[in-house]
Enzyme design. Structure first.
Site, PDB file in Angstrom:
ATOM      1  CD  GLU A 297      -5.846   2.074  -7.629  1.00 30.83           C
ATOM      2  OE1 GLU A 297      -5.180   2.516  -7.981  1.00 30.83           O
ATOM      3  OE2 GLU A 297      -5.731   1.313  -6.347  1.00 30.83           O
ATOM      4  CG  ASP A 370      -3.631   7.781  -6.469  1.00 32.31           C
ATOM      5  OD1 ASP A 370      -3.809   8.047  -5.095  1.00 32.31           O
ATOM      6  OD2 ASP A 370      -3.253   6.746  -7.091  1.00 32.31           O
ATOM      7  CD  GLU A 398       0.634   5.528  -3.258  1.00 31.63           C
ATOM      8  OE1 GLU A 398       0.230   5.723  -2.344  1.00 31.63           O
ATOM      9  OE2 GLU A 398       0.769   4.634  -4.706  1.00 31.63           O
TER      10      GLU A 398
END
Ligand code: BDP
Length: 705
Positions: A297, A370, A398
């Site tokens: 990332e 993820d 998340e």
């Protein structure tokens, strides 16, 4: 005036003595047991004068005083805490402490000098502290304590929280307020009682390490002033057996070392890391080590210089040496992955098995994408027998509705840990890999991305405390039952009344599946809005990179839906051991919960229920919404057993969750219907959602706000 004074006096007299229940006490809520429970006060024998035994004794005294009343010599009961080295009385008992190892404990009821004595013994002080928490939890959960014979030792060596806390006190993917690390006042002011309570909570569940800062790291955190701040926290945590770790930004040699390169093969870079490690160990003699996110990332890493993960990890590992570890993450996301991002971690790391230093742990997320509400286990588990492989779970939610949606993550962790990699035949579970038992590895690790912030209840919601708790308990024993742990937590946190415990544990156990149903049923994944990760994201993906969006992962079209990871597609199934991969690829074998993770199927494909895929998908979404309704009802019935303050917050959050489950369902159903072009099953409806309607619902996450 007089009347007012009298009334006020009366009010004060009738007001509950205990402070308001704001959740700050977590599961260490030592409220008095019912008189009928039959526990008696005891005397705690003096302990050796060590920092850890002193906190162990203080905790025991605090717990017992709250639960059963102040220690009293009259009862004739004694509690003896310590190690053979620090307590001659314990040494004389010659207990079989070998199995307790460095951090385990024994709790036994014995007669010592003619007195009924509960002995909490360990080889090292920290084991005795863990034993104290276990002993208190027995009373907290109303188990008998008169005739104990308990032995326990952790199966995983590094049991750590990973804080994604930034130096400005914002928390990446944190939903419980600012970071609890008050950097501005550190190191001068480290006496904030929160730090001690944080350490107590973690020690009570066996967590023995904390990475203070975000994996998306800043080099400045490795400069002298920040090392001093970390050192002040390390001093607070030390008596509780908790080591401090820091993340290391790979380009630090350039940014704070004045070098032209961060190439890990460069002697000046190696020297930088060695000097940096020495500097840290001067301030924090028991520093745990570095956690590194590299070449993922957009973060810098060895590949920027044509070097490898091995070069990078080993350079840092050599700098740390035998003093600590380097935890190198296998979460590598880059734009270059051509066909399937799920394959990247395995492709990049598997070839390096056996090349990492002994003090390197490769930290692997539970699934290959993820932290999704459901993922099949990561194919690296079982695939790197000559490397130390650690587990990384996410505790902060998340992708499961932040702090407002109720989702107990125990079943999710357990599902992954119990998955069978078949790496060495049947029974090669992920838990066995993580424990090191499968490949005889000693340096083992489990990390959880923390959900902690300055909110009074620490985690943003009362039920999210359970996710912190279950993480610690499973890190201690990856084969423990998430249901048993939920029951312990519910009893310690709320009530031992079985009219509360039974329905609430059932509700917790099904809560994650409910979230899966309204967010990503049947193996769908990564369907959330691209940046906020909160609500459904189908429409906002226009103009984004195709491979980062819900569109990319759902692969919905007129001909069907799902990501083909069989040999006809990306062939990600080939990254698993043969029997596992073959099963995932076989429609007759793959579990329907993973169906669209591995297969692209026509809308009229028949599910086991007999429904078409389209009808079944809609049914799942609706079932998710109904599941939240059911949680709301269950919780409503719990009012008699829970203090008003905590009850009201959970009830309010369940209302939010209800409307957002509907949002997820409606958005997903109406989006997929644009592809399926099929009517909704009987009894179902969904308002077609326009982009504008979707965005209006996205408040406060809508663009431009
Ligand atoms: C992703 C998060 C991102 C993290 C990343 C990671 O959205 O904020 O930095 O994981 O684990 O899921 O590094």
């Amino acid at each position: 005036m007089r009347l007012v004074a009298i009334l006020t006096g009366l009010l004060l007299l009738t007001a509950p003595v205990a402070h308001a229940e704001d959740g700050h006490d977590l599961w260490l809520r030592y409220r008095p047991v019912e008189a009928t429970a039959g526990y008696a006060p005891a005397v705690i024998a003096p302990v050796a004068d060590t920092p850890t035994l002193k906190v162990a004794r203080a905790e025991l005294e605090r717990g017992l005083t709250g639960l059963v009343g102040a220690p009293s010599p009259q009862t004739g009961r004694v509690i003896l805490i310590g190690t053979p080295a620090s307590s001659p009385a314990i040494a004389r008992l010659a207990l079989p402490l070998q199995a307790a190892g460095d951090e385990g404990y024994l709790i036994r009821t014995l007669s010592v000098d003619g007195k009924a004595t509960t002995v909490i013994a360990a080889n090292r002080d920290v084991g005795a502290l863990y034993g104290v928490y276990r002993y208190l939890s027995l009373i907290q959960t109303r188990q008998p304590v008169d005739n104990l014979n308990i032995a326990s030792a952790p199966k995983v060596r590094l049991r750590m929280l990973n804080h994604w806390d930034n130096l400005d006190r914002s928390v990446e993917r944190g939903y419980a307020g600012q970071s609890i690390w008050d950097w501005w006042k550190l190191p001068a002011y480290s006496a904030d009682p929160r730090y001690v309570d944080y350490a107590r909570a973690n020690a009570s569940i066996g967590v023995n390490g904390t990475v203070l800062n975000n994996v998306n790291a800043k080099s400045v955190s490795l400069t002298a002033p920040w090392i001093a701040k970390a050192g002040a926290l390390a001093d607070v945590f030390r008596p509780y057996g908790i080591k401090v770790y820091l993340t290391a930004r790979f380009s630090s040699p350039i940014e704070i070392g004045g070098l032209k390169t961060a190439d890990p093969r460069d002697p000046a870079v190696k020297a930088f890391w060695k000097a940096k490690a020495d500097e840290i160990y001067k301030v924090i003699p028991d520093f745990g080590g570095f956690l590194v996110k590299a070449n993922s990332e957009g973060q810098p890493g060895p590949q920027d210089y044509g070097a490898t993960h091995v070069d990078g990890a080993n350079t840092l590992a050599d700098a740390i040496g035998s003093r600590g570890v380097v935890i190198w993450r296998a979460f590598v996301y880059s734009h270059e992955q051509p066909d399937d991002r799920a394959k990247q971690g395995y492709s990049e790391f598997k070839p390096f098995d056996g090349q990492f230093r002994d003090n390197v742990v490769i930290q692997v997320k539970n699934g290959a994408i993820d932290f999704q509400p459901r993922e099949p286990f990561h194919p690296l588990f079982g695939a790197m027998p000559k490397s130390n492989l650690g587990m990384e779970f996410q505790i902060t939610k998340e992708y499961l509705g932040f702090a407002t949606h109720l989702a107990y993550l125990g079943p999710m962790y357990e599902e992954t840990l119990r998955a069978d990699t078949f790496a060495k035949g049947k029974g090669s579970t992920v838990a066995k890999v993580v424990e090191g038992a499968l490949d005889g590895r000693k340096l083992t690790a489990m990390a959880g991305v923390a959900n902690i912030g300055v909110d009074r209840n620490w985690s943003g919601s009362h039920f999210d405390q359970a996710n912190w708790y279950v993480f610690g308990r499973l890190a201690w024993d990856p084969e423990a039952s998430s249901r048993d742990i939920a029951a312990d937590w519910a009893r310690m946190t709320f009530s031992n009344d079985k009219r509360f415990v039974t329905p609430v544990v059932d509700m917790m156990m099904s809560s994650r599946e409910t979230v899966v149903d309204y967010m990503t049923p049947l193996g769908l994944h990564h369907q959330m809005g691209r940046s906020h990760h909160y609500g459904p994201g189908p429409w906002v993906s226009g103009g984004e990179r195709a491979d980062w969006t819900s569109v990319y992962y759902a692969k919905a079209g007129a001909n069907g839906v799902g990501f083909d990871r069989t040999a006809k597609g990306s062939n990600a199934v080939a990254q698993y051991a043969a029997p596992v991969g073959a099963c995932f690829a076989d429609l007759n074998c793959v579990d329907e919960k993973d169906l669209l993770w591995f297969h692209h199927l026509p809308w009229d494909y028949r599910l086991k229920s007999g429904q078409t895929l389209w009808d079944g998908l809609v049914t799942h979404y609706s079932r998710g919404v109904a599941g939240v309704d059911a949680m709301g009802e269950t919780w409503g019935d719990m009012a008699p057993y829970v203090d008003a303050e905590r009850h009201a917050q959970v009830a309010a959050f369940l209302k939010i969750q209800r409307s957002e489950a509907q949002w997820w369902r409606d958005a997903s159903v109406s989006w997929f219907q644009t592809f399926s072009q099929r009517p909704l099953p009987a009894g179902e409806n969904a308002p077609p959602l326009s982009l504008e309607a979707y965005q209006a619902m996205s408040f406060p996450y809508a663009p431009g706000i």
